[in-house]
Scaffold this active site. Structure first.
Site, PDB file in Angstrom:
ATOM      1  N   GLY A  10       0.837  -1.205   0.000  1.00  0.00           N
ATOM      2  CA  GLY A  10       0.000   0.000   0.000  1.00  0.00           C
ATOM      3  C   GLY A  10       0.865   1.245   0.000  1.00  0.00           C
ATOM      4  O   GLY A  10       1.755   1.389   0.854  1.00  0.00           O
ATOM      5  N   GLY A  12      -0.086   4.608   0.256  1.00  0.00           N
ATOM      6  CA  GLY A  12      -0.798   5.832   0.645  1.00  0.00           C
ATOM      7  C   GLY A  12       0.040   6.579   1.676  1.00  0.00           C
ATOM      8  O   GLY A  12       1.270   6.484   1.690  1.00  0.00           O
ATOM      9  N   ASN A  37       2.423  -1.190  -4.711  1.00  0.00           N
ATOM     10  CA  ASN A  37       1.222  -0.345  -4.792  1.00  0.00           C
ATOM     11  C   ASN A  37       0.522  -0.608  -6.113  1.00  0.00           C
ATOM     12  O   ASN A  37       1.157  -0.907  -7.119  1.00  0.00           O
ATOM     13  CB  ASN A  37       1.617   1.136  -4.691  1.00  0.00           C
ATOM     14  CG  ASN A  37       0.417   2.032  -4.482  1.00  0.00           C
ATOM     15  OD1 ASN A  37      -0.424   1.774  -3.631  1.00  0.00           O
ATOM     16  ND2 ASN A  37       0.311   3.085  -5.270  1.00  0.00           N
ATOM     17  N   LYS A  38      -0.813  -0.461  -6.081  1.00  0.00           N
ATOM     18  CA  LYS A  38      -1.637  -0.706  -7.266  1.00  0.00           C
ATOM     19  C   LYS A  38      -1.222   0.135  -8.461  1.00  0.00           C
ATOM     20  O   LYS A  38      -1.282  -0.292  -9.581  1.00  0.00           O
ATOM     21  CB  LYS A  38      -3.066  -0.267  -6.915  1.00  0.00           C
ATOM     22  CG  LYS A  38      -4.044  -1.362  -6.785  1.00  0.00           C
ATOM     23  CD  LYS A  38      -5.421  -0.767  -6.556  1.00  0.00           C
ATOM     24  CE  LYS A  38      -6.255  -1.792  -5.843  1.00  0.00           C
ATOM     25  NZ  LYS A  38      -7.542  -1.327  -5.419  1.00  0.00           N
ATOM     26  N   GLU A 169     -16.665  18.130   3.470  1.00  0.00           N
ATOM     27  CA  GLU A 169     -15.642  18.718   2.574  1.00  0.00           C
ATOM     28  C   GLU A 169     -16.099  18.620   1.116  1.00  0.00           C
ATOM     29  O   GLU A 169     -15.862  19.528   0.324  1.00  0.00           O
ATOM     30  CB  GLU A 169     -14.298  18.009   2.776  1.00  0.00           C
ATOM     31  CG  GLU A 169     -13.672  18.328   4.129  1.00  0.00           C
ATOM     32  CD  GLU A 169     -12.168  18.069   4.173  1.00  0.00           C
ATOM     33  OE1 GLU A 169     -11.750  17.010   3.670  1.00  0.00           O
ATOM     34  OE2 GLU A 169     -11.432  18.917   4.700  1.00  0.00           O
ATOM     35  N   ASP A 296      -5.210   3.366   7.971  1.00  0.00           N
ATOM     36  CA  ASP A 296      -6.626   3.051   8.171  1.00  0.00           C
ATOM     37  C   ASP A 296      -6.881   1.593   8.550  1.00  0.00           C
ATOM     38  O   ASP A 296      -7.968   1.257   9.026  1.00  0.00           O
ATOM     39  CB  ASP A 296      -7.425   3.368   6.894  1.00  0.00           C
ATOM     40  CG  ASP A 296      -7.621   4.865   6.691  1.00  0.00           C
ATOM     41  OD1 ASP A 296      -7.155   5.646   7.541  1.00  0.00           O
ATOM     42  OD2 ASP A 296      -8.242   5.249   5.682  1.00  0.00           O
ATOM     43  N   ALA A 313      -5.077  10.715   8.011  1.00  0.00           N
ATOM     44  CA  ALA A 313      -3.733  10.789   7.443  1.00  0.00           C
ATOM     45  C   ALA A 313      -2.745  11.173   8.546  1.00  0.00           C
ATOM     46  O   ALA A 313      -1.621  10.665   8.603  1.00  0.00           O
ATOM     47  CB  ALA A 313      -3.713  11.832   6.332  1.00  0.00           C
ATOM     48  N   GLN A 314      -3.193  12.053   9.429  1.00  0.00           N
ATOM     49  CA  GLN A 314      -2.330  12.530  10.502  1.00  0.00           C
ATOM     50  C   GLN A 314      -1.796  11.370  11.346  1.00  0.00           C
ATOM     51  O   GLN A 314      -0.590  11.289  11.622  1.00  0.00           O
ATOM     52  CB  GLN A 314      -3.144  13.501  11.385  1.00  0.00           C
ATOM     53  CG  GLN A 314      -2.320  14.181  12.421  1.00  0.00           C
ATOM     54  CD  GLN A 314      -3.132  15.083  13.351  1.00  0.00           C
ATOM     55  OE1 GLN A 314      -2.600  15.509  14.372  1.00  0.00           O
ATOM     56  NE2 GLN A 314      -4.360  15.387  13.045  1.00  0.00           N
ATOM     57  N   LYS A 374      -5.241  24.841   6.662  1.00  0.00           N
ATOM     58  CA  LYS A 374      -5.407  23.561   5.953  1.00  0.00           C
ATOM     59  C   LYS A 374      -4.286  23.393   4.909  1.00  0.00           C
ATOM     60  O   LYS A 374      -3.713  22.316   4.764  1.00  0.00           O
ATOM     61  CB  LYS A 374      -6.779  23.564   5.278  1.00  0.00           C
ATOM     62  CG  LYS A 374      -7.103  22.332   4.485  1.00  0.00           C
ATOM     63  CD  LYS A 374      -7.823  21.335   5.342  1.00  0.00           C
ATOM     64  CE  LYS A 374      -8.209  20.092   4.587  1.00  0.00           C
ATOM     65  NZ  LYS A 374      -8.558  19.006   5.476  1.00  0.00           N
TER      66      LYS A 374
HETATM   67  C1  LIG Z   1     -12.041  13.115   0.948  1.00  0.00           C
HETATM   68  C2  LIG Z   1     -11.220  12.787   2.148  1.00  0.00           C
HETATM   69  C3  LIG Z   1     -10.727  13.796   2.956  1.00  0.00           C
HETATM   70  C4  LIG Z   1      -9.929  13.483   4.051  1.00  0.00           C
HETATM   71  N1  LIG Z   1      -9.436  14.527   4.804  1.00  0.00           N
HETATM   72  C5  LIG Z   1      -8.573  14.250   5.806  1.00  0.00           C
HETATM   73  C6  LIG Z   1      -7.942  15.314   6.528  1.00  0.00           C
HETATM   74  O1  LIG Z   1      -8.221  16.488   6.281  1.00  0.00           O
HETATM   75  N2  LIG Z   1      -7.045  15.004   7.479  1.00  0.00           N
HETATM   76  C7  LIG Z   1      -6.703  13.703   7.776  1.00  0.00           C
HETATM   77  O2  LIG Z   1      -5.835  13.487   8.627  1.00  0.00           O
HETATM   78  N3  LIG Z   1      -7.295  12.668   7.137  1.00  0.00           N
HETATM   79  C8  LIG Z   1      -8.217  12.903   6.162  1.00  0.00           C
HETATM   80  N4  LIG Z   1      -8.807  11.858   5.471  1.00  0.00           N
HETATM   81  C9  LIG Z   1      -8.494  10.474   5.856  1.00  0.00           C
HETATM   82  C10 LIG Z   1      -7.160  10.027   5.247  1.00  0.00           C
HETATM   83  O3  LIG Z   1      -7.137  10.299   3.870  1.00  0.00           O
HETATM   84  C11 LIG Z   1      -6.900   8.560   5.489  1.00  0.00           C
HETATM   85  O4  LIG Z   1      -7.041   8.288   6.854  1.00  0.00           O
HETATM   86  C12 LIG Z   1      -5.484   8.200   5.016  1.00  0.00           C
HETATM   87  O5  LIG Z   1      -5.416   8.296   3.619  1.00  0.00           O
HETATM   88  C13 LIG Z   1      -5.087   6.796   5.473  1.00  0.00           C
HETATM   89  O6  LIG Z   1      -3.821   6.480   4.974  1.00  0.00           O
HETATM   90  P1  LIG Z   1      -3.511   4.982   4.545  1.00  0.00           P
HETATM   91  O7  LIG Z   1      -2.072   4.939   4.171  1.00  0.00           O
HETATM   92  O8  LIG Z   1      -4.000   4.022   5.554  1.00  0.00           O
HETATM   93  O9  LIG Z   1      -4.433   4.731   3.255  1.00  0.00           O
HETATM   94  P2  LIG Z   1      -4.458   5.480   1.845  1.00  0.00           P
HETATM   95  O10 LIG Z   1      -3.819   6.803   1.928  1.00  0.00           O
HETATM   96  O11 LIG Z   1      -5.864   5.397   1.375  1.00  0.00           O
HETATM   97  O12 LIG Z   1      -3.541   4.546   0.927  1.00  0.00           O
HETATM   98  C14 LIG Z   1      -3.813   3.199   0.655  1.00  0.00           C
HETATM   99  C15 LIG Z   1      -2.978   2.817  -0.553  1.00  0.00           C
HETATM  100  O13 LIG Z   1      -3.054   1.416  -0.753  1.00  0.00           O
HETATM  101  C16 LIG Z   1      -3.218   1.142  -2.129  1.00  0.00           C
HETATM  102  N5  LIG Z   1      -3.911  -0.137  -2.224  1.00  0.00           N
HETATM  103  C17 LIG Z   1      -5.146  -0.442  -1.805  1.00  0.00           C
HETATM  104  N6  LIG Z   1      -5.428  -1.718  -2.060  1.00  0.00           N
HETATM  105  C18 LIG Z   1      -4.338  -2.240  -2.670  1.00  0.00           C
HETATM  106  C19 LIG Z   1      -4.027  -3.517  -3.156  1.00  0.00           C
HETATM  107  N7  LIG Z   1      -4.873  -4.540  -3.093  1.00  0.00           N
HETATM  108  N8  LIG Z   1      -2.812  -3.711  -3.733  1.00  0.00           N
HETATM  109  C20 LIG Z   1      -1.909  -2.687  -3.823  1.00  0.00           C
HETATM  110  N9  LIG Z   1      -2.164  -1.444  -3.351  1.00  0.00           N
HETATM  111  C21 LIG Z   1      -3.354  -1.233  -2.783  1.00  0.00           C
HETATM  112  C22 LIG Z   1      -4.054   2.309  -2.639  1.00  0.00           C
HETATM  113  O14 LIG Z   1      -3.937   2.443  -4.042  1.00  0.00           O
HETATM  114  C23 LIG Z   1      -3.439   3.470  -1.862  1.00  0.00           C
HETATM  115  O15 LIG Z   1      -2.330   3.993  -2.548  1.00  0.00           O
HETATM  116  C24 LIG Z   1      -9.639  12.134   4.368  1.00  0.00           C
HETATM  117  C25 LIG Z   1     -10.147  11.105   3.573  1.00  0.00           C
HETATM  118  C26 LIG Z   1     -10.931  11.410   2.468  1.00  0.00           C
HETATM  119  C27 LIG Z   1     -11.473  10.292   1.598  1.00  0.00           C
END
Ligand SMILES: Cc1cc2nc3c(=O)[nH]c(=O)nc-3n(C[C@H](O)[C@H](O)[C@H](O)COP(=O)(O)OP(=O)(O)OC[C@H]3O[C@@H](n4cnc5c(N)ncnc54)[C@H](O)[C@@H]3O)c2cc1C
Length: 400
Positions: A10, A12, A37-38, A169, A296, A313-314, A374
């Site tokens: 992943g 992200g 990553n995808k 948002e 997440d 994200a934080q 922001k």
């Molecule tokens: C519209 C929106 C606004 C937001 N605003 C805020 C904010 O203001 N502040 C804040 O702190 N949080 C915010 N969030 C929440 C935040 O974006 C998430 O909590 C954060 O992205 C989590 O990070 P992560 O690395 O767990 O997942 P992600 O950032 O979602 O990354 C997951 C990654 O895994 C990859 N992936 C998924 N499945 C597979 C697979 N099977 N094989 C290979 N790769 C895969 C995806 O392509 C992606 O690149 C917001 C979310 C959204 C949707």
């Protein structure tokens, strides 16, 4: 002796920052680091609502992985994970498989539909570049059809299910975008309905009441309708049916009502709560001392209120720092692993261009100052990811 293999799945916030931090904490001879990553790009999930509304092009949101990571330090594999083999230390990909000594699960989330019939099939969700590009195109196309197809009202009705952070948002961006679309397609603004439907008694549940009131007033003034205390019972191809039995027709339904951990985690046989793993204090998977979970997919309890921290994200970024240090301890030796502690730096929700609400420290922020904050938060992430060059390339540099 061969180097230990660290596999991050992943790319992200959690995965990318883990790769960056491991690159800094470990030397080239200490470990072999691989990120899967995808896509060949990373995207800032926190900006996706802007791409979905059409107020920001998706190319601003995505960052090519080879621009962000030093590929001499981190091997990058573009592929999709289809299965995590936790006991065999293997990960199955669409186009092969990889083995590991240490696994970092950073696969993000899936939409949580709470079993509401039809949502999966008929509602859009804001979850990836592919999904938001489709939402933007769909809304545009519906507006384009309106005057050609007998001015059917449902073509210009937009329902947003869920008034949490993402929902608010997104409607904030729509409040900016709809007048532009109306101008482009010769539609009177007052004909368009953007309806934000929330099952809880309030929008932004749990957020400061004064700020919530500011947000509602601001958004209502800009043409957003709110229906709170209004559960959606069903979604179908014509729109939604409310618990009261009332039907609201809409060609566009976007579900922002919640997320759960990526389905692959549950499918691997780990114990989860809404798809998220209640990790140990050092971020490891209970019972698996060679697997870490960040972002997440990880669930951490806020002991002050005995409830999980919301997935943000934080928290994902902060976890990557602890993970980097813990992995260094594991690989290079050095005693106890560190416990993760979340330092809440505040929360800011944007309401569209130049408008936001937030709490930073003890301070409440409204309007342009919140909006500038922001952007500072967004730019800070880019700085942590790729230093000043990344901020200059991808940042939101005009604060006001
Ligand atoms: C519209 C929106 C606004 C937001 N605003 C805020 C904010 O203001 N502040 C804040 O702190 N949080 C915010 N969030 C929440 C935040 O974006 C998430 O909590 C954060 O992205 C989590 O990070 P992560 O690395 O767990 O997942 P992600 O950032 O979602 O990354 C997951 C990654 O895994 C990859 N992936 C998924 N499945 C597979 C697979 N099977 N094989 C290979 N790769 C895969 C995806 O392509 C992606 O690149 C917001 C979310 C959204 C949707």
């Amino acid at each position: 002796m061969s180097k230990p293999k660290i596999l991050i799945i992943g790319g992200g916030y959690g995965g990318m920052m883990s790769a960056v931090r491991l690159g800094k904490e470990l030397g080239t001879n200490d470990a072999e680091i691989t990120l899967v990553n995808k896509h060949n790009y990373h995207y800032q999930t926190t900006w996706l609502h802007e791409n979905a509304a059409g107020t920001l092009h998706h190319d601003r949101t995505r960052i090519m992985i080879d621009d962000a990571l030093n590929l001499n330090r981190v091997n990058f594999v573009q592929d999709t994970v289809v299965e995590i083999k936790k006991d065999e230390k293997r990960v199955i990909l669409e186009n092969g498989e990889l083995t590991y000594d240490y696994l970092i699960i950073a696969l993000g989330s899936d939409p949580e539909t709470f079993g509401i019939p039809g949502l999966k099939e008929h509602a859009y969700s804001i979850r990836s570049i592919n999904s938001v590009r489709e939402i933007r195109e769909h809304i545009d196309y519906c507006f384009a059809r309106y005057n050609n197809e007998g001015q059917k009202q449902d073509l210009i009705n937009i329902i947003v299910g869920g008034a949490g952070f993402t929902g608010i948002e997104f409607v904030g961006e729509l409040a900016d975008r709809v007048p532009e679309l109306c101008k482009e397609y010769d539609i009177p603004r007052e004909k368009v309905r953007v309806i934000n439907i929330e099952a809880a008694p309030n929008v932004l549940p749990g957020f400061d009441e004064e700020l919530v009131e500011y947000a509602i007033n601001n958004l209502e003034r800009r043409g957003i309708e709110f229906l709170v205390n209004t559960p959606i019972k069903e979604c179908n191809e014509d729109g939604v049916i409310l618990a009261s039995g009332e039907e609201i027709k809409a060609a566009t339904v976007v579900w922002t009502g919640g997320v759960r951990g990526n389905h692959l985690v549950e499918e691997a046989g780990f114990e989860t709560m809404r798809g998220r793993v209640k990790v140990e204090k050092d971020l490891r998977m209970p019972g698996y001392d060679y697997i870490f979970v960040v972002g997440d997919c990880a669930l951490i309890i806020n002991e002050e209120i005995n409830r999980p921290y919301p997935p943000t994200a934080q928290i994902a970024i902060q976890q990557a720092y602890t993970l980097g240090r813990n992995m260094k301890t594991l690989i290079k030796g050095g005693g106890q692993l560190e416990e993760f502690t979340f330092h809440n730096k505040g929360t800011v929700a944007s309401l569209g261009k130049g408008e936001a609400i937030g709490v930073v420290g003890n301070k409440k922020l409204f309007g342009t100052s919140a909006s500038a904050m922001k952007k500072v938060i967004d730019n800070r992430y880019l700085f942590l990811l790729g230093g000043v060059p990344m901020v200059l390339k991808k940042g939101k540099l005009k604060l006001f």
